[in-house]
Design a protein around this motif. Structure first.
Motif, mmCIF file in Angstrom:
data_model
loop_
_atom_site.group_PDB
_atom_site.id
_atom_site.type_symbol
_atom_site.label_atom_id
_atom_site.label_comp_id
_atom_site.label_asym_id
_atom_site.label_seq_id
_atom_site.Cartn_x
_atom_site.Cartn_y
_atom_site.Cartn_z
ATOM 1 N N GLY A 70 0.807 -1.215 0.000
ATOM 2 C CA GLY A 70 0.000 0.000 0.000
ATOM 3 C C GLY A 70 0.837 1.261 0.000
ATOM 4 N N LYS A 71 2.036 1.174 -0.564
ATOM 5 C CA LYS A 71 2.957 2.309 -0.596
ATOM 6 C C LYS A 71 3.335 2.625 -2.039
ATOM 7 C CE LYS A 71 5.039 1.184 3.905
ATOM 8 N NZ LYS A 71 6.315 0.847 4.599
ATOM 9 N N SER A 72 3.879 3.817 -2.225
ATOM 10 C CA SER A 72 4.207 4.281 -3.567
ATOM 11 C C SER A 72 5.449 3.582 -4.114
ATOM 12 C CB SER A 72 4.441 5.794 -3.543
ATOM 13 O OG SER A 72 4.690 6.283 -4.834
ATOM 14 N N ALA A 73 5.361 3.147 -5.362
ATOM 15 C CA ALA A 73 6.496 2.522 -6.046
ATOM 16 C C ALA A 73 6.394 2.810 -7.528
ATOM 17 C CB ALA A 73 6.531 1.019 -5.799
ATOM 18 N N LEU A 74 7.543 2.824 -8.180
ATOM 19 C CA LEU A 74 7.641 3.163 -9.587
ATOM 20 C C LEU A 74 8.657 2.236 -10.231
ATOM 21 C CD1 LEU A 74 7.080 5.325 -11.876
ATOM 22 C CD2 LEU A 74 9.034 6.593 -10.936
ATOM 23 N N ALA A 75 8.435 1.873 -11.487
ATOM 24 C CA ALA A 75 9.429 1.134 -12.266
ATOM 25 C C ALA A 75 9.894 2.024 -13.398
ATOM 26 C CB ALA A 75 8.840 -0.156 -12.816
ATOM 27 N N LEU A 76 11.220 2.117 -13.564
ATOM 28 C CA LEU A 76 11.799 2.932 -14.626
ATOM 29 C C LEU A 76 12.902 2.161 -15.342
ATOM 30 C CD1 LEU A 76 12.404 6.398 -12.888
ATOM 31 C CD2 LEU A 76 10.655 5.864 -14.597
ATOM 32 N N PRO A 77 13.074 2.417 -16.648
ATOM 33 C CA PRO A 77 14.306 1.959 -17.285
ATOM 34 C C PRO A 77 15.494 2.642 -16.596
ATOM 35 C CG PRO A 77 12.692 2.648 -18.936
ATOM 36 C CD PRO A 77 12.180 3.096 -17.600
ATOM 37 N N SER A 78 16.580 1.933 -16.437
ATOM 38 C CA SER A 78 17.748 2.495 -15.759
ATOM 39 C C SER A 78 18.186 3.812 -16.392
ATOM 40 C CB SER A 78 18.909 1.499 -15.819
ATOM 41 O OG SER A 78 18.546 0.252 -15.280
ATOM 42 N N SER A 79 18.136 3.864 -17.716
ATOM 43 C CA SER A 79 18.587 5.059 -18.428
ATOM 44 C C SER A 79 17.730 6.277 -18.109
ATOM 45 C CB SER A 79 18.592 4.807 -19.938
ATOM 46 O OG SER A 79 17.326 4.353 -20.372
ATOM 47 N N GLU A 80 16.453 6.071 -17.801
ATOM 48 C CA GLU A 80 15.580 7.192 -17.456
ATOM 49 C C GLU A 80 16.003 7.815 -16.128
ATOM 50 O OE1 GLU A 80 12.778 8.750 -18.902
ATOM 51 O OE2 GLU A 80 13.341 7.708 -20.756
ATOM 52 N N LEU A 81 16.325 6.970 -15.157
ATOM 53 C CA LEU A 81 16.767 7.528 -13.873
ATOM 54 C C LEU A 81 18.115 8.217 -14.031
ATOM 55 C CD1 LEU A 81 16.090 7.763 -10.816
ATOM 56 C CD2 LEU A 81 17.574 5.786 -10.480
ATOM 57 N N TYR A 82 18.996 7.656 -14.836
ATOM 58 C CA TYR A 82 20.335 8.209 -15.014
ATOM 59 C C TYR A 82 20.303 9.525 -15.798
ATOM 60 C CZ TYR A 82 25.191 8.584 -16.595
ATOM 61 O OH TYR A 82 26.459 9.033 -16.880
ATOM 62 N N LEU A 83 19.561 9.571 -16.885
ATOM 63 C CA LEU A 83 19.613 10.710 -17.799
ATOM 64 C C LEU A 83 18.460 11.693 -17.660
ATOM 65 C CD1 LEU A 83 20.747 8.712 -20.959
ATOM 66 C CD2 LEU A 83 22.175 10.190 -19.525
ATOM 67 N N PHE A 84 17.330 11.247 -17.085
ATOM 68 C CA PHE A 84 16.150 12.097 -16.974
ATOM 69 C C PHE A 84 15.550 12.052 -15.568
ATOM 70 C CE2 PHE A 84 16.570 11.207 -21.470
ATOM 71 C CZ PHE A 84 16.280 12.417 -22.075
ATOM 72 N N ARG A 85 16.414 12.031 -14.566
ATOM 73 C CA ARG A 85 15.941 11.857 -13.193
ATOM 74 C C ARG A 85 14.923 12.929 -12.802
ATOM 75 N NH1 ARG A 85 20.525 11.837 -10.990
ATOM 76 N NH2 ARG A 85 20.627 13.963 -10.155
ATOM 77 N N GLY A 86 15.168 14.168 -13.217
ATOM 78 C CA GLY A 86 14.287 15.260 -12.824
ATOM 79 C C GLY A 86 12.881 15.150 -13.364
ATOM 80 N N GLN A 87 12.708 14.395 -14.452
ATOM 81 C CA GLN A 87 11.363 14.215 -15.011
ATOM 82 C C GLN A 87 10.563 13.139 -14.284
ATOM 83 O OE1 GLN A 87 14.069 14.890 -16.698
ATOM 84 N NE2 GLN A 87 13.691 15.780 -18.716
ATOM 85 N N HIS A 88 11.222 12.387 -13.410
ATOM 86 C CA HIS A 88 10.550 11.265 -12.742
ATOM 87 C C HIS A 88 10.505 11.382 -11.228
ATOM 88 C CE1 HIS A 88 10.306 9.002 -16.485
ATOM 89 N NE2 HIS A 88 11.581 9.280 -16.694
ATOM 90 N N THR A 89 11.315 12.242 -10.660
ATOM 91 C CA THR A 89 11.377 12.356 -9.210
ATOM 92 C C THR A 89 11.101 13.794 -8.781
ATOM 93 O OG1 THR A 89 13.765 12.787 -9.234
ATOM 94 C CG2 THR A 89 13.054 10.484 -9.054
ATOM 95 N N ALA A 90 10.800 13.960 -7.508
ATOM 96 C CA ALA A 90 10.471 15.280 -6.970
ATOM 97 C C ALA A 90 11.433 15.646 -5.846
ATOM 98 C CB ALA A 90 9.037 15.279 -6.448
ATOM 99 N N LEU A 91 11.522 16.915 -5.574
ATOM 100 C CA LEU A 91 12.379 17.373 -4.493
ATOM 101 C C LEU A 91 11.759 17.034 -3.131
ATOM 102 C CD1 LEU A 91 13.311 20.916 -5.865
ATOM 103 C CD2 LEU A 91 14.697 18.827 -5.959
ATOM 104 N N ASN A 92 12.628 16.961 -2.152
ATOM 105 C CA ASN A 92 12.203 16.792 -0.753
ATOM 106 C C ASN A 92 11.449 15.489 -0.501
ATOM 107 O OD1 ASN A 92 13.256 19.410 -0.095
ATOM 108 N ND2 ASN A 92 11.396 20.309 -0.987
#
Length: 353
Positions: A70-92
């Motif tokens: 019942g908690k938040s989770a996300l699946a991403l291609p590794s390259s998305e986290l490496y190259l486009f982290r700001g489009q998938h994650t939030a501050l704080n």
């Protein structure tokens, strides 16, 4: 094609039951990993990352995590986290990043983990089959000890790693005993499913002439559908796609015609809706294959039905039982086309940049 074509892949598909059992024993030895990462209240969201097959199992892992914890989770291609982290994650926010890699050597997953390991708000860990890999040295990893493979394509590694992460998630759940019992039932049933899937799929491939392959799944089965699509594409080079089951009706169904296999990974949660899609595709001329816990009057229309059993289990727990038939479909289709599934063209076991 030599008489030995596909021998490695065949052995590895058949070895799934042993790989699951070994993963279960290993998880007991690594229970502190569950305590440190999945039972921790420090994280606002878990991000499962992988590439190729590892990304597809990350999707099933994330779906299981959301449903069971019942908690938040996300699946991403590794390259998305490496190259486009700001489009998938939030501050704080505090993130747990779980690297998923059979070899632990994929450049993209290693770069992605390295890119966040020293950032505030990020903690890294992983799951692999190789305890001495680069990823395992970088981050504390669960290890599927019998997931190691010689073949290029992932089969028992995918099954055992997916099951192992689900079992880890189950251990952190408020309903741990029920989820663990379901997963133990999967291990007990896997050998029978593998054997029956072998004979069933071999007969299907020998009797049907198919030229397009569509895999449909929802929820925890969406990642499994994508993996099934990749398996047959890797092994036999045939034209194939995967979609969310109901999404397929919104445009993509235009490709369906005689000679098209539409394989529906049937859930219990959305069974009636998914079967309506299957019936519609059959009306357009598709050969409809349903993979399900249990056949019934509602599946009698299908051209083929493969039962994995375990209707009393949750859809998430049952996911691994859907894999053997889908893997054999890639394997036997490759052999029928004179292609060696052990050595797919243009592919290597580890992808590096």
């Amino acid at each position: 094609m030599s008489s030995a074509s596909g021998s490695k892949t065949y052995v590895e598909i058949a070895a799934q039951p042993a790989a699951l059992a070994a993963a279960a024993l290993q998880l007991k030895q690594q229970s502190d990993w569950v305590d440190r990462y999945l039972k921790s209240g420090r994280f606002d969201e878990v991000i499962f990352i992988g590439s190729g097959s590892s990304y597809y199992q990350a999707q099933t892992m994330a779906a299981t995590y959301r449903k069971w914890l019942g908690k938040s989770a996300l699946a991403l291609p590794s390259s998305e986290l490496y190259l486009f982290r700001g489009q998938h994650t939030a501050l704080n926010r505090n993130y747990l990043v779980v690297g998923v890699s059979r070899s632990g050597e994929s450049t993209e997953v290693v770069l992605a983990l390295e890119s966040v390991q020293n950032l505030s708000g990020y903690t890294i860990c992983g799951i692999t089959c190789y305890e001495q890999s680069t990823m395992a040295r970088l981050a504390e990893c669960l290890v599927s000890p019998l997931g190691k493979e010689e073949s290029t394509v992932m089969t028992k590694s995918f099954s055992s790693m997916t099951w192992m992460m689900q079992a880890a998630i189950a251990s952190a759940s408020a309903h741990a005993l029920q989820h663990q019992a379901d997963l133990e039932a999967v291990v007990a049933a896997d050998s029978d499913v593998v054997q029956r899937a072998d004979a069933f799929i071999q007969g299907l491939v020998q009797s049907e002439k198919l030229n397009k392959y569509i895999y449909l799944g929802m929820g925890a089965y969406f990642g499994i559908a994508q993996e099934a699509c990749l398996k047959i594409k890797e092994m036999s080079y045939v034209w194939t796609e995967s979609y969310g089951t109901l999404e397929f009706r919104h445009g993509p169904k235009s490709v369906v015609e005689p000679g098209t296999l539409v394989c529906v990974l049937l859930s219990e949660q959305a069974r009636a809706y998914e079967l309506k899609v299957a019936q519609e595709m059959q009306q357009y001329g598709a050969y409809v294959l349903i993979v399900t816990a249990e056949a019934g009057d509602d599946t009698a229309f299908a051209n083929g039905v493969f039962e994995v059993g375990g209707r009393q289990l949750s859809d998430e727990a049952r996911a691994v039982l859907y894999l053997p038939g889908l893997q054999y479909l890639g394997y036997y289709t490759a052999l029928a086309k004179g292609v060696d599934p052990d050595s797919p063209r243009n592919l290597t076991q580890v992808v590096k940049i």
